[in-house]
Design a protein around this motif. Sequence first.
Motif, PDB file in Angstrom:
ATOM      1  N   THR A  24       9.684   8.974  13.600  1.00 52.24           N
ATOM      2  CA  THR A  24      10.936   8.844  12.852  1.00 52.24           C
ATOM      3  C   THR A  24      10.802   7.760  11.795  1.00 52.24           C
ATOM      4  O   THR A  24      11.276   7.923  10.667  1.00 52.24           O
ATOM      5  CB  THR A  24      12.107   8.522  13.806  1.00 52.24           C
ATOM      6  N   THR A  26       8.204   6.950  10.160  1.00 54.02           N
ATOM      7  CA  THR A  26       7.439   7.449   9.018  1.00 54.02           C
ATOM      8  C   THR A  26       8.264   8.391   8.148  1.00 54.02           C
ATOM      9  O   THR A  26       7.988   8.545   6.969  1.00 54.02           O
ATOM     10  CB  THR A  26       6.152   8.191   9.453  1.00 54.02           C
ATOM     11  N   GLU A  27       9.293   8.991   8.737  1.00 52.23           N
ATOM     12  CA  GLU A  27      10.097   9.962   7.996  1.00 52.23           C
ATOM     13  C   GLU A  27      11.403   9.362   7.476  1.00 52.23           C
ATOM     14  O   GLU A  27      11.855   9.710   6.389  1.00 52.23           O
ATOM     15  CB  GLU A  27      10.400  11.164   8.891  1.00 52.23           C
ATOM     16  N   ASN A  28      12.023   8.489   8.264  1.00 52.90           N
ATOM     17  CA  ASN A  28      13.324   7.935   7.892  1.00 52.90           C
ATOM     18  C   ASN A  28      13.511   6.571   8.562  1.00 52.90           C
ATOM     19  O   ASN A  28      14.038   6.491   9.674  1.00 52.90           O
ATOM     20  CB  ASN A  28      14.436   8.905   8.314  1.00 52.90           C
ATOM     21  N   PRO A  29      13.093   5.500   7.901  1.00 50.78           N
ATOM     22  CA  PRO A  29      13.155   4.161   8.513  1.00 50.78           C
ATOM     23  C   PRO A  29      14.550   3.735   8.981  1.00 50.78           C
ATOM     24  O   PRO A  29      14.682   3.090  10.017  1.00 50.78           O
ATOM     25  CB  PRO A  29      12.663   3.232   7.398  1.00 50.78           C
ATOM     26  N   LEU A  30      15.580   4.116   8.266  1.00 48.72           N
ATOM     27  CA  LEU A  30      16.925   3.734   8.683  1.00 48.72           C
ATOM     28  C   LEU A  30      17.308   4.396   9.997  1.00 48.72           C
ATOM     29  O   LEU A  30      17.924   3.779  10.865  1.00 48.72           O
ATOM     30  CB  LEU A  30      17.947   4.075   7.591  1.00 48.72           C
ATOM     31  N   MET A  31      16.926   5.645  10.154  1.00 50.91           N
ATOM     32  CA  MET A  31      17.195   6.353  11.391  1.00 50.91           C
ATOM     33  C   MET A  31      16.410   5.730  12.544  1.00 50.91           C
ATOM     34  O   MET A  31      16.911   5.632  13.667  1.00 50.91           O
ATOM     35  CB  MET A  31      16.826   7.832  11.247  1.00 50.91           C
ATOM     36  N   LYS A  73       3.020   8.167   4.959  1.00 48.33           N
ATOM     37  CA  LYS A  73       4.418   8.595   5.046  1.00 48.33           C
ATOM     38  C   LYS A  73       5.348   7.386   5.147  1.00 48.33           C
ATOM     39  O   LYS A  73       6.449   7.405   4.625  1.00 48.33           O
ATOM     40  CB  LYS A  73       4.618   9.528   6.230  1.00 48.33           C
ATOM     41  N   ALA A  77       8.289   6.568   2.476  1.00 45.55           N
ATOM     42  CA  ALA A  77       9.671   6.331   2.902  1.00 45.55           C
ATOM     43  C   ALA A  77      10.164   4.992   2.389  1.00 45.55           C
ATOM     44  O   ALA A  77      11.302   4.857   1.941  1.00 45.55           O
ATOM     45  CB  ALA A  77       9.763   6.399   4.431  1.00 45.55           C
ATOM     46  N   LYS A  78       9.309   3.980   2.448  1.00 44.33           N
ATOM     47  CA  LYS A  78       9.673   2.646   1.963  1.00 44.33           C
ATOM     48  C   LYS A  78       9.959   2.683   0.457  1.00 44.33           C
ATOM     49  O   LYS A  78      10.934   2.104  -0.010  1.00 44.33           O
ATOM     50  CB  LYS A  78       8.547   1.654   2.274  1.00 44.33           C
ATOM     51  N   GLN A  80      11.006   5.207  -1.247  1.00 47.74           N
ATOM     52  CA  GLN A  80      12.246   5.914  -1.460  1.00 47.74           C
ATOM     53  C   GLN A  80      13.453   5.007  -1.188  1.00 47.74           C
ATOM     54  O   GLN A  80      14.449   5.069  -1.895  1.00 47.74           O
ATOM     55  CB  GLN A  80      12.303   7.128  -0.531  1.00 47.74           C
ATOM     56  N   LEU A  81      13.345   4.133  -0.211  1.00 53.13           N
ATOM     57  CA  LEU A  81      14.428   3.202   0.105  1.00 53.13           C
ATOM     58  C   LEU A  81      14.654   2.190  -1.013  1.00 53.13           C
ATOM     59  O   LEU A  81      15.753   1.709  -1.213  1.00 53.13           O
ATOM     60  CB  LEU A  81      14.128   2.440   1.400  1.00 53.13           C
TER      61      LEU A  81
END
Length: 83
Positions: A24, A26-31, A73, A77-78, A80-81
């Motif tokens: 998770t 790697t795909e969505n750090p906030l999640m 990944k 993700a980073k 993108q944030l």
Amino acid sequence: MNPIIAILKEHNISDETIHQLFQTLTENPLMAMNSISQLGIPAEKLQQLMGLVMQNPALIKEAVEELGLDFAKVEAAKAQLQK
């Protein structure tokens, strides 16, 4: 063993859950942060875990590599944030 993984194992978090957590991440750090807070880790240990991550972000890379996941990944993700 990576200290992040060690803290999770210390609180009887299963290998499968740890792997899913880092997947998770790697795909969505906030999640992933939300998922970590729901694991039932005592507040003081959770604070220690977050402190480790904040003081030494390279530990995330080490943990991801130790679990055999794709660190590229995490970097994507980073990025993108930060947009």
